[in-house]
Design a protein around this motif. Structure first.
Motif, PDB file in Angstrom:
ATOM      1  N   ARG A 102       4.571   1.368  -2.270  1.00 36.72           N
ATOM      2  CA  ARG A 102       3.122   1.307  -2.527  1.00 36.72           C
ATOM      3  C   ARG A 102       2.841   0.776  -3.932  1.00 36.72           C
ATOM      4  O   ARG A 102       1.906  -0.009  -4.131  1.00 36.72           O
ATOM      5  N   PHE A 103       3.661   1.178  -4.913  1.00 34.22           N
ATOM      6  CA  PHE A 103       3.460   0.685  -6.272  1.00 34.22           C
ATOM      7  C   PHE A 103       3.705  -0.817  -6.339  1.00 34.22           C
ATOM      8  O   PHE A 103       2.956  -1.557  -6.971  1.00 34.22           O
ATOM      9  N   TRP A 104       4.764  -1.281  -5.671  1.00 30.72           N
ATOM     10  CA  TRP A 104       5.056  -2.716  -5.689  1.00 30.72           C
ATOM     11  C   TRP A 104       3.953  -3.515  -5.009  1.00 30.72           C
ATOM     12  O   TRP A 104       3.560  -4.575  -5.487  1.00 30.72           O
ATOM     13  N   LYS A 105       3.437  -3.015  -3.905  1.00 29.12           N
ATOM     14  CA  LYS A 105       2.327  -3.699  -3.234  1.00 29.12           C
ATOM     15  C   LYS A 105       1.108  -3.764  -4.160  1.00 29.12           C
ATOM     16  O   LYS A 105       0.457  -4.805  -4.281  1.00 29.12           O
ATOM     17  N   ALA A 106       0.796  -2.658  -4.836  1.00 27.07           N
ATOM     18  CA  ALA A 106      -0.339  -2.604  -5.752  1.00 27.07           C
ATOM     19  C   ALA A 106      -0.143  -3.531  -6.942  1.00 27.07           C
ATOM     20  O   ALA A 106      -1.119  -3.989  -7.548  1.00 27.07           O
ATOM     21  N   SER A 107       1.119  -3.826  -7.263  1.00 24.56           N
ATOM     22  CA  SER A 107       1.430  -4.721  -8.380  1.00 24.56           C
ATOM     23  C   SER A 107       1.456  -6.186  -7.961  1.00 24.56           C
ATOM     24  O   SER A 107       1.774  -7.061  -8.766  1.00 24.56           O
ATOM     25  N   GLY A 108       1.152  -6.449  -6.695  1.00 22.90           N
ATOM     26  CA  GLY A 108       1.115  -7.817  -6.210  1.00 22.90           C
ATOM     27  C   GLY A 108       2.446  -8.352  -5.740  1.00 22.90           C
ATOM     28  O   GLY A 108       2.589  -9.557  -5.484  1.00 22.90           O
ATOM     29  N   TYR A 109       3.457  -7.496  -5.608  1.00 21.24           N
ATOM     30  CA  TYR A 109       4.763  -7.943  -5.116  1.00 21.24           C
ATOM     31  C   TYR A 109       4.690  -8.133  -3.596  1.00 21.24           C
ATOM     32  O   TYR A 109       3.976  -7.416  -2.898  1.00 21.24           O
ATOM     33  N   ARG A 110       5.474  -9.090  -3.114  1.00 23.97           N
ATOM     34  CA  ARG A 110       5.601  -9.287  -1.668  1.00 23.97           C
ATOM     35  C   ARG A 110       6.743  -8.401  -1.175  1.00 23.97           C
ATOM     36  O   ARG A 110       7.853  -8.466  -1.693  1.00 23.97           O
ATOM     37  N   ILE A 111       6.481  -7.575  -0.183  1.00 24.60           N
ATOM     38  CA  ILE A 111       7.530  -6.729   0.387  1.00 24.60           C
ATOM     39  C   ILE A 111       8.304  -7.567   1.396  1.00 24.60           C
ATOM     40  O   ILE A 111       7.763  -8.012   2.407  1.00 24.60           O
ATOM     41  N   ASP A 112       9.579  -7.794   1.111  1.00 32.07           N
ATOM     42  CA  ASP A 112      10.406  -8.649   1.958  1.00 32.07           C
ATOM     43  C   ASP A 112      11.133  -7.872   3.050  1.00 32.07           C
ATOM     44  O   ASP A 112      11.379  -8.404   4.132  1.00 32.07           O
ATOM     45  N   MET A 113      11.497  -6.618   2.755  1.00 34.69           N
ATOM     46  CA  MET A 113      12.213  -5.830   3.760  1.00 34.69           C
ATOM     47  C   MET A 113      12.079  -4.347   3.461  1.00 34.69           C
ATOM     48  O   MET A 113      12.137  -3.942   2.295  1.00 34.69           O
ATOM     49  N   VAL A 114      11.892  -3.568   4.492  1.00 31.53           N
ATOM     50  CA  VAL A 114      11.942  -2.110   4.401  1.00 31.53           C
ATOM     51  C   VAL A 114      12.965  -1.646   5.428  1.00 31.53           C
ATOM     52  O   VAL A 114      12.809  -1.897   6.620  1.00 31.53           O
ATOM     53  N   ASN A 115      14.014  -1.010   4.948  1.00 35.95           N
ATOM     54  CA  ASN A 115      15.053  -0.495   5.839  1.00 35.95           C
ATOM     55  C   ASN A 115      15.015   1.033   5.765  1.00 35.95           C
ATOM     56  O   ASN A 115      15.489   1.619   4.795  1.00 35.95           O
ATOM     57  N   PRO A 116      14.455   1.690   6.785  1.00 37.51           N
ATOM     58  CA  PRO A 116      14.331   3.146   6.748  1.00 37.51           C
ATOM     59  C   PRO A 116      15.558   3.877   7.290  1.00 37.51           C
ATOM     60  O   PRO A 116      15.475   5.061   7.602  1.00 37.51           O
TER      61      PRO A 116
END
Length: 196
Positions: A102-116
């Motif tokens: 969430r912090f990275w998204k708020a900082s304008g970063y593109r989320i490339d992968m989430v591995n849960p």
């Protein structure tokens, strides 16, 4: 026929040149006056990477303990590594990754992968200026952060100037050994889910 052969050769040359440039790791808009990193060298990139980490761990409440792990350099890029010393229980890892994502998204970063995945959960992102950043859990549930710069001007790279907030270790960094009432708790965080 000669004209057709010449055209095919020129086309092949363009394709080969494109492949060679793509393989050099030269992101357009970052060097030679073409973008925001035109004047950045590897030391500047390392400092930018450090800033990205400090901002990210600052978003984690309560505070976690971390230490500098290593710096590596390529022909025109630099990578900083950090290790989290706070014990993050399996039940709280989804919450940890969720806060970071969430912090990275708020900082304008593109989320490339989430591995849960339960074994090695991770999140990988890219900043607007082309820095790759990731967080993952590895052996014994230890969290690691990594930031890699895009291609910049070659230079020497100094160690991080800011002292880590965890204790200093001589030699190999141990597995996480700092308990936190929140992060180490073996129950899900209130109001959270198990995945980021």
């Amino acid at each position: 026929m000669r004209h057709v052969t010449r055209t095919i050769r020129l086309g092949c040359a363009v394709v080969v040149a494109g492949v060679l440039l793509a393989g050099c790791g030269l992101p357009l808009g970052t060097k030679n006056g073409r973008g925001p990193l035109a004047d950045m060298d590897m030391q500047g990139a390392a400092e930018r990477a450090d800033g990205m980490l400090y901002e990210t761990v600052g978003a984690l409440k309560p505070e976690i303990e971390w230490v500098h792990r290593a710096t590596t350099t390529g022909s025109c890029d630099v990578t900083r590594y950090w290790t989290v010393m706070t014990i993050v229980s399996e039940q709280r890892r989804g919450n940890f990754l969720g806060v970071v994502e969430r912090f990275w998204k708020a900082s304008g970063y593109r989320i490339d992968m989430v591995n849960p995945s339960k074994e090695m959960p991770e999140v990988i992102a890219t900043s607007k200026d082309g820095f790759g950043i990731s967080v993952m859990f590895g052996y014994k549930g230890q969290a690691f952060f990594e930031v890699t710069s895009p291609c910049v001007e070659e230079s020497k790279v100094a160690a991080p100037s800011k002292v880590a907030n965890g204790r200093a270790y001589e030699g190999e960094i141990p597995t996480p050994n700092v308990r936190s009432d929140f992060w180490s708790a073996e129950t899900p965080a209130p109001g959270s889910t198990s995945s980021p």
